[in-house]
Design a protein around this motif. Structure first.
Motif, PDB file in Angstrom:
ATOM      1  N   PRO A  54       0.824  -1.215   0.000  1.00  0.00           N
ATOM      2  CA  PRO A  54       0.000   0.000   0.000  1.00  0.00           C
ATOM      3  C   PRO A  54       0.857   1.264   0.000  1.00  0.00           C
ATOM      4  N   SER A  55       0.227   2.358  -0.399  1.00  0.00           N
ATOM      5  CA  SER A  55       0.866   3.669  -0.354  1.00  0.00           C
ATOM      6  C   SER A  55      -0.090   4.656   0.299  1.00  0.00           C
ATOM      7  N   LEU A  56       0.411   5.831   0.613  1.00  0.00           N
ATOM      8  CA  LEU A  56      -0.434   6.848   1.228  1.00  0.00           C
ATOM      9  C   LEU A  56      -1.586   7.249   0.323  1.00  0.00           C
ATOM     10  N   ASP A  57      -1.430   7.080  -0.987  1.00  0.00           N
ATOM     11  CA  ASP A  57      -2.490   7.438  -1.931  1.00  0.00           C
ATOM     12  C   ASP A  57      -3.732   6.567  -1.788  1.00  0.00           C
ATOM     13  N   ASN A  58      -3.611   5.430  -1.118  1.00  0.00           N
ATOM     14  CA  ASN A  58      -4.766   4.544  -0.924  1.00  0.00           C
ATOM     15  C   ASN A  58      -5.690   5.013   0.200  1.00  0.00           C
ATOM     16  N   PHE A  59      -5.307   6.090   0.919  1.00  0.00           N
ATOM     17  CA  PHE A  59      -6.066   6.552   2.069  1.00  0.00           C
ATOM     18  C   PHE A  59      -6.457   8.015   1.894  1.00  0.00           C
ATOM     19  N   GLU A  60      -7.511   8.425   2.584  1.00  0.00           N
ATOM     20  CA  GLU A  60      -7.873   9.839   2.618  1.00  0.00           C
ATOM     21  C   GLU A  60      -8.533  10.173   3.943  1.00  0.00           C
ATOM     22  N   VAL A  61      -8.347  11.418   4.371  1.00  0.00           N
ATOM     23  CA  VAL A  61      -8.961  11.916   5.589  1.00  0.00           C
ATOM     24  C   VAL A  61     -10.272  12.607   5.221  1.00  0.00           C
ATOM     25  N   VAL A  62     -11.345  12.229   5.895  1.00  0.00           N
ATOM     26  CA  VAL A  62     -12.677  12.740   5.587  1.00  0.00           C
ATOM     27  C   VAL A  62     -13.287  13.331   6.854  1.00  0.00           C
ATOM     28  N   SER A  63     -13.914  14.494   6.707  1.00  0.00           N
ATOM     29  CA  SER A  63     -14.640  15.106   7.820  1.00  0.00           C
ATOM     30  C   SER A  63     -16.129  14.813   7.673  1.00  0.00           C
ATOM     31  N   ARG A  64     -16.785  14.604   8.807  1.00  0.00           N
ATOM     32  CA  ARG A  64     -18.225  14.350   8.787  1.00  0.00           C
ATOM     33  C   ARG A  64     -18.842  14.865  10.074  1.00  0.00           C
ATOM     34  N   THR A  65     -20.144  14.936  10.082  1.00  0.00           N
ATOM     35  CA  THR A  65     -20.875  15.382  11.257  1.00  0.00           C
ATOM     36  C   THR A  65     -21.631  14.213  11.852  1.00  0.00           C
ATOM     37  N   LEU A  66     -21.454  14.012  13.152  1.00  0.00           N
ATOM     38  CA  LEU A  66     -22.128  12.917  13.839  1.00  0.00           C
ATOM     39  C   LEU A  66     -23.342  13.452  14.589  1.00  0.00           C
ATOM     40  N   PRO A  67     -24.433  12.679  14.636  1.00  0.00           N
ATOM     41  CA  PRO A  67     -25.593  13.076  15.424  1.00  0.00           C
ATOM     42  C   PRO A  67     -25.382  12.738  16.896  1.00  0.00           C
ATOM     43  N   GLU A  68     -26.347  13.057  17.703  1.00  0.00           N
ATOM     44  CA  GLU A  68     -26.341  12.597  19.085  1.00  0.00           C
ATOM     45  C   GLU A  68     -26.484  11.073  19.095  1.00  0.00           C
ATOM     46  N   PRO A  69     -25.869  10.371  20.063  1.00  0.00           N
ATOM     47  CA  PRO A  69     -26.069   8.924  20.133  1.00  0.00           C
ATOM     48  C   PRO A  69     -27.535   8.584  20.375  1.00  0.00           C
ATOM     49  N   ALA A  70     -27.999   7.554  19.666  1.00  0.00           N
ATOM     50  CA  ALA A  70     -29.358   7.063  19.844  1.00  0.00           C
ATOM     51  C   ALA A  70     -29.425   6.182  21.082  1.00  0.00           C
ATOM     52  N   PRO A  71     -30.616   5.851  21.561  1.00  0.00           N
ATOM     53  CA  PRO A  71     -30.713   4.947  22.712  1.00  0.00           C
ATOM     54  C   PRO A  71     -29.915   3.664  22.479  1.00  0.00           C
ATOM     55  N   GLY A  72     -29.122   3.285  23.489  1.00  0.00           N
ATOM     56  CA  GLY A  72     -28.287   2.091  23.363  1.00  0.00           C
ATOM     57  C   GLY A  72     -26.936   2.363  22.731  1.00  0.00           C
ATOM     58  N   GLN A  73     -26.603   3.637  22.497  1.00  0.00           N
ATOM     59  CA  GLN A  73     -25.332   3.991  21.880  1.00  0.00           C
ATOM     60  C   GLN A  73     -24.539   4.938  22.780  1.00  0.00           C
ATOM     61  N   VAL A  74     -23.227   5.036  22.491  1.00  0.00           N
ATOM     62  CA  VAL A  74     -22.358   5.988  23.176  1.00  0.00           C
ATOM     63  C   VAL A  74     -21.508   6.720  22.147  1.00  0.00           C
ATOM     64  N   LEU A  75     -21.167   7.936  22.476  1.00  0.00           N
ATOM     65  CA  LEU A  75     -20.210   8.705  21.684  1.00  0.00           C
ATOM     66  C   LEU A  75     -18.856   8.603  22.362  1.00  0.00           C
ATOM     67  N   VAL A  76     -17.849   8.123  21.647  1.00  0.00           N
ATOM     68  CA  VAL A  76     -16.512   7.928  22.201  1.00  0.00           C
ATOM     69  C   VAL A  76     -15.515   8.834  21.489  1.00  0.00           C
ATOM     70  N   ARG A  77     -14.687   9.509  22.276  1.00  0.00           N
ATOM     71  CA  ARG A  77     -13.537  10.240  21.742  1.00  0.00           C
ATOM     72  C   ARG A  77     -12.327   9.322  21.834  1.00  0.00           C
ATOM     73  N   THR A  78     -11.805   8.928  20.691  1.00  0.00           N
ATOM     74  CA  THR A  78     -10.692   7.980  20.668  1.00  0.00           C
ATOM     75  C   THR A  78      -9.398   8.672  21.072  1.00  0.00           C
ATOM     76  N   THR A  79      -8.662   8.043  21.971  1.00  0.00           N
ATOM     77  CA  THR A  79      -7.369   8.577  22.408  1.00  0.00           C
ATOM     78  C   THR A  79      -6.195   7.797  21.830  1.00  0.00           C
ATOM     79  N   TRP A  80      -6.376   6.494  21.634  1.00  0.00           N
ATOM     80  CA  TRP A  80      -5.330   5.646  21.064  1.00  0.00           C
ATOM     81  C   TRP A  80      -5.975   4.671  20.079  1.00  0.00           C
ATOM     82  N   MET A  81      -5.298   4.385  18.975  1.00  0.00           N
ATOM     83  CA  MET A  81      -5.777   3.383  18.032  1.00  0.00           C
ATOM     84  C   MET A  81      -4.623   2.500  17.585  1.00  0.00           C
TER      85      MET A  81
END
Length: 336
Positions: free
Chosen positions: A18-45
């Motif tokens: 693979p090369s860097l050209d195979n990836f892209e950074v995308v911005s999006r808007t998330l809604p509020e979590p629905a019942p049974g869901q959580v919003l997580v801010r990722t610190t490590w991946m």
């Protein structure tokens, strides 16, 4: 209230490395979590070699990544908002929606982690899938016993470094293969391997393994395939067990990888070769977590992380896996 989020998408399918050209950074808007869901801010991946296979559009043990959609993988983070009674803001959790800074996840797919037992990154390494993979491979698959000789390839990697230490904890004699002098010193001097082969300078790997294990090996823990698998076949004792965890040497081969030359030894030495996927063995997870937590508390498990900063650099970190840039676990830090 909406949330601005960023994520890494698979832009195109790689042909070979693979090369860097195979990836892209995308911005999006998330809604509020629905019942049974959580919003997580990722610190490590985590970035892991198996992800290369998911970039191919072909059936496997896990669904391929889709073009134009976010990649995924193991991650830890902080619950920001919760629509489920099991979680509250501030909870530290692990999840499988990495490659993004914010994510909405079903609460059933999120697990709390104990930062008092080990720091957050450790839940992606020794207490995460790499540690669990080594534990399952040596115990259930390889049935490693005290006094046996084991050969471990990619022993300075996330899984291999755990396999070295778990094998030593089981009382085995460990022969490790690594690529580089710094990795040699770490695996030998800190992790406690009995013999370490630097395959980049060893020349004939089969001969080097024969010198390190003149009576042969009882178990081979394979992370590499290719030449390493051939060397292990050539040096196996009768009835040796081969634990086939990964074959990174061929992950970027689009055609057929080079065939092993010593396959006749499977019959001659009555060998057992067993591949495994750790997803099939989650019944062992509570046992593993308890044992690994104890080993960490006793100071018997050491680990090292290679840390790349920032979500934008996650593709670069992933590519580094195939050039040996990491010692221990390759991680991306998104922010505290």
């Amino acid at each position: 209230m909406t949330i601005a989020a960023r994520e890494i998408h698979l832009k195109s399918r790689p042909d070979g490395l693979p090369s860097l050209d195979n990836f892209e950074v995308v911005s999006r808007t998330l809604p509020e979590p629905a019942p049974g869901q959580v919003l997580v801010r990722t610190t490590w991946m985590s970035v892991d070699p198996y992800m290369r296979g998911r970039m191919r559009d072909r059936p496997s043990y896990i669904a391929p990544f889709q073009l134009g959609e976010a990649l995924e993988g193991a991650a830890v983070g902080v619950v920001e908002r919760s629509a489920d009674d099991r979680f509250k803001p501030g909870d530290l959790v692990s999840h499988f929606s990495g490659w993004r800074d914010y994510t909405i996840v079903d609460a059933s797919a999120v697990s709390k982690i104990d930062a008092a037992a080990a720091p957050e990154p450790a839940w992606l390494g020794p207490l995460g899938v790499p540690g669990f993979t080594a534990y399952v491979g040596l115990g259930r698959i390889g049935e490693l016993k005290a006094g046996e000789t084991i050969f471990i390839s990619a022993a300075a990697g996330a899984v291999g470094s755990m396999a070295v230490q778990i094998a030593k904890a089981k009382g085995a004699r460990v022969i490790a293969s690594v690529g580089g002098e710094a990795k040699t010193a770490w695996v030998r001097d800190e992790l406690g391997a009995d013999m370490v082969i630097n395959y980049k300078t060893a020349g004939d790997l089969t001969a080097a393994l024969a010198k390190a294990a003149p009576e042969g090996i009882d178990v081979y823990f394979d992370n590499v395939g290719g030449e390493h698998l051939d060397a292990a076949l050539a040096n196996a004792k009768d009835h040796a067990r081969f634990v086939i965890c990964g074959m990174i040497a061929g992950y970027n081969d689009e055609g057929n990888a080079d065939a092993a030359r010593n396959l006749a030894r499977i019959v001659i030495n009555r060998l057992s070769l067993r591949g495994y996927i750790v997803l099939d063995h989650y019944d062992l997870l509570p046992e593993f977590t308890a044992q690994m937590t104890q080993w960490i508390a006793e100071g018997r498990i050491k680990w090292r992380d290679t840390v790349v900063e920032g979500l934008d650099n996650a593709p670069k970190a992933f590519l580094g896996l195939f050039s040996g840039d990491n010692i221990g676990k390759m991680l991306v830090r998104l922010g505290e």
